[in-house]
Write an enzyme that holds these catalytic residues in place. Structure first.
Site, PDB file in Angstrom:
ATOM      1  CB  ALA A 263     -12.446   7.620 -43.333  1.00 58.72           C
TER       2      ALA A 263
ATOM      3  CE  LYS B 213     -11.675  11.361 -40.915  1.00 57.67           C
ATOM      4  NZ  LYS B 213     -11.741  11.060 -42.363  1.00 57.67           N
TER       5      LYS B 213
ATOM      6  CD  GLU C 164      -6.887  15.362 -46.117  1.00 61.96           C
ATOM      7  OE1 GLU C 164      -7.898  15.336 -45.386  1.00 61.96           O
ATOM      8  OE2 GLU C 164      -5.779  15.798 -45.733  1.00 61.96           O
TER       9      GLU C 164
END
Length: 501
Positions: A51, A79, A337
């Site tokens: 991610a 995303k 994060e």
């Protein structure tokens, strides 16, 4: 200053970090430098950081990458943010999106207007004023022809490294296969002269970039930089990762789901889903973690769960002598994060901006170390915030709630509680909207706010907020689903690569 002209650069280690560094240096400085990357196929990479955050798009522009080509090659999806589930309490959910919130002014940020309306009885949520957040909630996505939307990607890290390798080698980079057996240093300066491989081959260089992962073969193994441990704040030290078959359309967001001893991730790609369980093994055994992970995945496992041990913290210096450490070799903050790849990109960008062509100056090294330290500490504080602001009853979470936290974070929380003040400092990655979304999402409500909302009458303020919400609602309603957009997007041909060389 060691007045040794820097012409030969040697990157130790491949993976995402090594090949990102190689791609950037070969693309931008390949005409000025002789660049070599040394890696061994026998040594595995962590390879679970799938991610990303929106800064990747700017970095890709520097590399001259076409988005469709990159996404096809890495099986990427879009995303819009991260869905945090069960973090403050079981059953809670909030989205930390990549978007701005409402419309701010020079005097104060938008959330002060929202707080003024809320005090007068308004029942809207702060997320109602963020396009990216609402699109994520509705599972929709589009790249508008006019205006902007902030987004990043989910990608296959192994395919990404392979994609970057092809670009790097096309730009003239030399790759050498082999294990590093020892490091030869200059007896007078202490600088690294060469890497000695198992085969006996010596790879000479003027500047060495350590991308060897947690072991830090050069920065720690050779220079003994030392490590500052942050586990008193971030005590998770283990992760299990497994890939599974997709069971439905890909969400345009990452899921981070809290459990009694940590959290787990779910990252949707085009061809599969990345899953992982992060935990503190003081509170959860490896066997129990393994069972929980496999019981939560939903799709057919495509790989065996892989155990990863880590220790949160940073090297006391990331540039020593003629060695610069990047990624896991320089420090580690858990990927809550999605900052790992970003930190490689900012590190190599700083290196390119201050590249020591004429010799390595202490002032440049000191400034580089200071910036890297400040940047990672700010990320650390943001991650601690998620843990510290919780109301969960389990021992793991109660300890996080009661623990002393860094003074820098104490000040941030106090500013928000006392007057709803949030800020982005010079070395901060996360913007005001990020701090506000997470603080409010973790149930931290300020006691007071700026009175700029009182400049308007109650009906005027209500009308402004209603218009913002309506605009966002209408825009999101006109978007296709994320899966529909992906299908259309990949039906179009890729464009020729462009970007600054």
């Amino acid at each position: 200053m060691v007045e040794q002209r820097v012409k030969k650069v040697v990157i130790a280690g491949g993976g995402t970090a090594g090949w990102l560094t190689a791609a950037a240096l070969s693309r931008q400085l390949g005409q000025l430098l002789d660049i070599t990357l040394v890696e061994s196929e026998e040594i595995g990479t962590i390879g679970v950081g799938e991610a990303t955050i929106p800064t990747m798009r700017s970095f890709h522009a520097i590399l001259g990458l076409d988005e469709r080509e990159f996404m096809r090659a890495t099986q990427a999806t879009f995303k819009l943010g991260i869905s945090f589930e069960n973090w403050a309490r079981d059953g809670d959910r909030y989205i930390h999106s990549f978007g701005d919130i409402g419309k701010s002014t020079w005097m104060g940020d938008f959330h002060h207007f929202w707080l003024a309306a809320k005090a007068a009885g308004d029942t809207s949520e702060i997320g109602d004023y963020c396009l990216e957040l609402q699109a994520a909630k509705e599972e929709r996505f589009a790249i508008p022809s006019e205006g902007t939307i902030n987004y990043a990607y989910h990608l296959d890290a192994g395919l990404y490294a392979r994609f970057l390798r092809a670009r790097s080698e096309a730009n003239g980079l030399k790759r050498i296969e082999g294990r590093i057996a020892s490091v030869d240093r200059d007896g007078e300066t202490g600088f690294i002269r060469s890497l000695v491989l198992d085969s006996g081959e010596c790879v000479e260089g003027d500047l060495f970039i350590d991308c060897t992962g947690f072991r830090g073969l050069l920065i720690e193994g050779t220079y003994a930089a030392g490590y500052e441990d942050w586990s008193q704040w971030l005590p998770t030290n283990s992760a299990l990762a497994v890939q599974t078959a997709s069971t439905g359309p890909a969400h345009p967001y990452t899921r981070a789901i809290a459990h009694d001893a940590g959290w787990r991730w779910r990252i949707p790609l085009q061809h599969r889903v990345g899953n992982g369980l992060v935990y503190a093994n003081e509170h959860l055994s490896d066997d129990e973690a393994h069972s929980r992970l496999l019981g939560s995945i939903g799709g057919e496992p495509l790989t065996e769960p892989r155990l990863i041990r880590f220790r949160t913290g940073r090297r006391r210096q990331v540039w020593m002598g003629n060695c610069v450490a990047l990624s896991l070799a320089s420090g580690f903050v858990e990927p809550l994060e999605s900052t790992s790849i970003h930190l490689v990109m900012t590190g190599v960008t700083r290196l390119m901006q201050t590249f020591p062509f004429g010799g390595i100056a202490p002032s440049v090294v000191s400034r580089f170390n200071d910036q890297a330290q400040a940047e990672l500490e700010r990320v650390r504080d943001f991650i601690i915030l998620h843990y510290h602001l919780n109301e969960r009853p389990e021992p793991f979470w109660a300890a996080r709630r009661d623990m002393p936290i860094p003074d820098t974070l104490v000040e941030r929380i106090a500013l928000f509680v006392e007057g709803a003040q949030a800020y982005q400092g010079g070395e901060d990655l996360f913007r005001v909207a990020s701090w506000v979304q997470v603080m409010l999402g973790q149930r931290l409500m300020p006691r007071d706010h700026h009175r700029l909302g009182s400049i308007m009458s109650g009906p005027q303020l209500a009308s402004v907020l209603t218009n913002i919400r309506s605009t966002i609602t209408n825009t999101v309603a006109g978007m296709p689903t994320h899966q529909q957009f992906l299908d259309r997007y990949f039906a179009a041909p890729a464009k020729a690569a462009s970007g600054t060389r």
